[in-house]
Design a protein around this motif. Structure first.
Motif, short mmCIF file in Angstrom:
data_model
loop_
_atom_site.label_atom_id
_atom_site.label_comp_id
_atom_site.label_asym_id
_atom_site.label_seq_id
_atom_site.Cartn_x
_atom_site.Cartn_y
_atom_site.Cartn_z
N GLY A 113 0.92 -1.21 0.04
CA GLY A 113 0.00 -0.01 0.10
C GLY A 113 0.89 1.34 0.06
O GLY A 113 0.56 1.85 -0.82
N THR A 114 1.80 1.33 0.98
CA THR A 114 2.58 2.42 0.85
C THR A 114 3.89 2.08 1.62
O THR A 114 4.20 1.06 2.20
N ILE A 115 4.88 2.89 1.40
CA ILE A 115 6.25 2.80 2.01
C ILE A 115 6.56 4.16 2.64
O ILE A 115 6.49 5.13 2.18
N PRO A 116 6.85 3.92 4.29
CA PRO A 116 7.16 5.03 4.81
C PRO A 116 8.36 5.71 4.44
O PRO A 116 9.26 5.18 3.82
N GLY A 117 8.80 7.06 4.84
CA GLY A 117 9.58 7.66 4.65
C GLY A 117 10.63 7.48 5.50
O GLY A 117 12.09 8.06 5.34
N GLU A 118 10.37 7.02 6.59
CA GLU A 118 11.49 6.75 7.88
C GLU A 118 12.37 5.49 7.31
O GLU A 118 11.87 4.46 6.88
N GLU A 140 2.42 3.28 -3.37
CA GLU A 140 2.07 4.50 -3.45
C GLU A 140 2.67 5.42 -2.11
O GLU A 140 1.75 6.01 -1.31
N PRO A 141 3.81 5.34 -2.30
CA PRO A 141 4.45 6.26 -1.06
C PRO A 141 4.20 7.55 -1.53
O PRO A 141 4.04 8.19 -2.74
N LYS A 142 4.53 8.77 -0.53
CA LYS A 142 4.53 10.12 -0.93
C LYS A 142 5.56 10.53 -1.58
O LYS A 142 6.51 10.11 -1.42
N ALA A 143 5.27 11.35 -2.47
CA ALA A 143 6.61 11.79 -3.23
C ALA A 143 7.73 12.46 -2.49
O ALA A 143 8.81 12.33 -2.78
N ARG A 144 7.11 13.04 -1.34
CA ARG A 144 8.23 13.55 -0.42
C ARG A 144 9.15 12.75 0.17
O ARG A 144 10.23 13.10 0.77
N ASP A 145 8.50 11.46 0.40
CA ASP A 145 9.40 10.52 0.73
C ASP A 145 10.23 9.73 0.04
O ASP A 145 11.11 8.89 0.29
N LEU A 146 10.15 9.96 -1.54
CA LEU A 146 11.18 9.25 -2.29
C LEU A 146 12.64 9.41 -2.18
O LEU A 146 13.55 8.54 -2.51
#
Length: 380
Positions: A113-118, A140-146
């Protein structure tokens, strides 16, 4: 079509070079019609979310497919409630790999579902995927976490395909925005194009693929009965998704996604006949278009050395047409085959790659190529 003469610099161009140019021209004409990667068809396990992952593998094999994309929350087996994306033991991993090997299935990817930015939390996901043996994460991770996630793609050798959903909460719902995100990312991050969700937003499927050319890592292929939020799956080629055009566009791009996945979300548990129709549609469409390497053999185009000097004693002309038909045709016409004198033949010798009678295709589908100093005039 009127004959066109080359300028003076072409007078000394050997006929052998012209033959080679014609062969290359034909090759590129065929490549333009190359089929979507025929070996990349598979299924998203989400299609079989009413059963376990090992059962989904069996169903994929029963459809004659060789690729599958897992999803993280699916149970492993009827006798094992562990989830595919969880912390699996060595025995559980071995069981999955044995089932894949038994049925000749490749696990291409897994939906998360998502990948955290941590970094530490993201690393745990990559570790699990690596042990599972999948080469790509669809998420669908947040673009800011890429910025935090991208280095892990290189470290683990795992691609990340950004997925879209139709609702406004999905950051990558618009392929234009997704393309802008990918523009600043390396080669390990691309797109998993869910064209069914594009349809639900009223977006054109082919236009979406064009925007993401060169970054199509996976496709969740769907054809819907209507381009609206409640549209549901129908067999490929019977809905509004332009599936034939989608496959043609993937072929034009010479895209090689890890998986072109049947993701059939409608009529769950009873959809096997409809899924089989999707598989048949894909295979029929791909089989109908020759691969670029097959065109020469199919059309009798030969290359080799001449035993005599074929160089013309005056300028020669090259004419070309690209056209779409059930099969591409390439031919080299030699005036020496005509029942005329060699001198007369040399006066109007021409090489005509990829030509066809003007009546065989609509005018709108024909095109020509020109080089500096060369004009190409069509008859009306």
């Amino acid at each position: 079509m009127r004959a066109t003469r080359f300028p003076d610099p072409f007078r000394a161009l050997p006929a052998a070079a012209l033959l080679l140019a014609a062969a290359v021209f034909c090759h590129h004409a065929a490549a333009a019609d190359a089929p979507a990667a025929p070996d990349r068809l598979g299924v998203a396990a989400w299609t079989f979310r009413d059963v376990t992952f090992l059962e989904a593998i069996e169903k994929a094999a029963g459809l004659g497919l060789t690729r599958i994309e897992a999803f993280e929350s699916q149970k492993l087996a009827p006798d094992d409630p562990a989830t595919v994306g969880g912390e699996l033991s060595a025995d559980q991993l071995a069981r999955i790999k044995a089932a894949l090997a038994k049925h000749g299935i490749t696990l291409t990817s897994i939906y998360v579902g998502t990948i955290p930015g941590e970094a530490a939390a993201a690393r745990k996901i990559f570790e699990r995927v690596k042990r599972l043996g999948a080469g790509m994460i669809v998420s669908e991770p947040k673009a800011r976490d890429l910025d935090a996630i991208e280095p892990l793609c290189g470290e683990y050798g795992i691609d990340l395909a950004l997925h879209n959903h139709p609702d406004d909460s999905s950051e990558y719902r618009d392929p234009k925005h997704l393309a802008s995100v990918l523009a600043s990312r390396g080669k390990r991050i691309g797109a998993c194009c869910d064209i069914g969700h594009w349809q639900r937003r009223g977006l054109d499927t082919v236009a979406g693929l064009k925007l993401l050319e060169g970054r199509v890592f996976g496709v969740h292929m769907k054809d819907l009965d209507a381009a609206r939020p409640d549209g549901h799956d129908v067999p490929w080629g019977t809905g509004v998704g332009r599936i034939a055009d989608v496959l043609a566009e993937l072929g034009r791009q010479q895209a090689s996604p890890r998986i072109i996945a049947v993701e059939y979300e409608y009529n769950v548990g009873k959809s096997l006949p409809e899924i089989a129709r999707c598989v048949a549609f894909f295979r029929e469409r791909v089989a109908a278009v020759p691969a670029a390497g097959d065109v020469a053999a199919a059309s009798g185009l030969l290359a080799g050395w001449a035993t005599a000097d074929l160089t013309a004693d005056r300028p020669v002309a090259i004419h070309g047409q690209l056209y779409r038909a059930s099969r591409s045709e390439c031919s080299i016409r030699s005036p020496a085959r005509r029942s005329r004198s060699r001198a007369a033949a040399m006066a109007d010798r021409s090489i005509r790659p990829c030509s066809s009678p003007a009546t065989s295709v609509p005018r709108a589908s024909r095109c020509s190529t020109t080089s500096p100093g060369i004009t190409d005039r069509k008859s009306t």
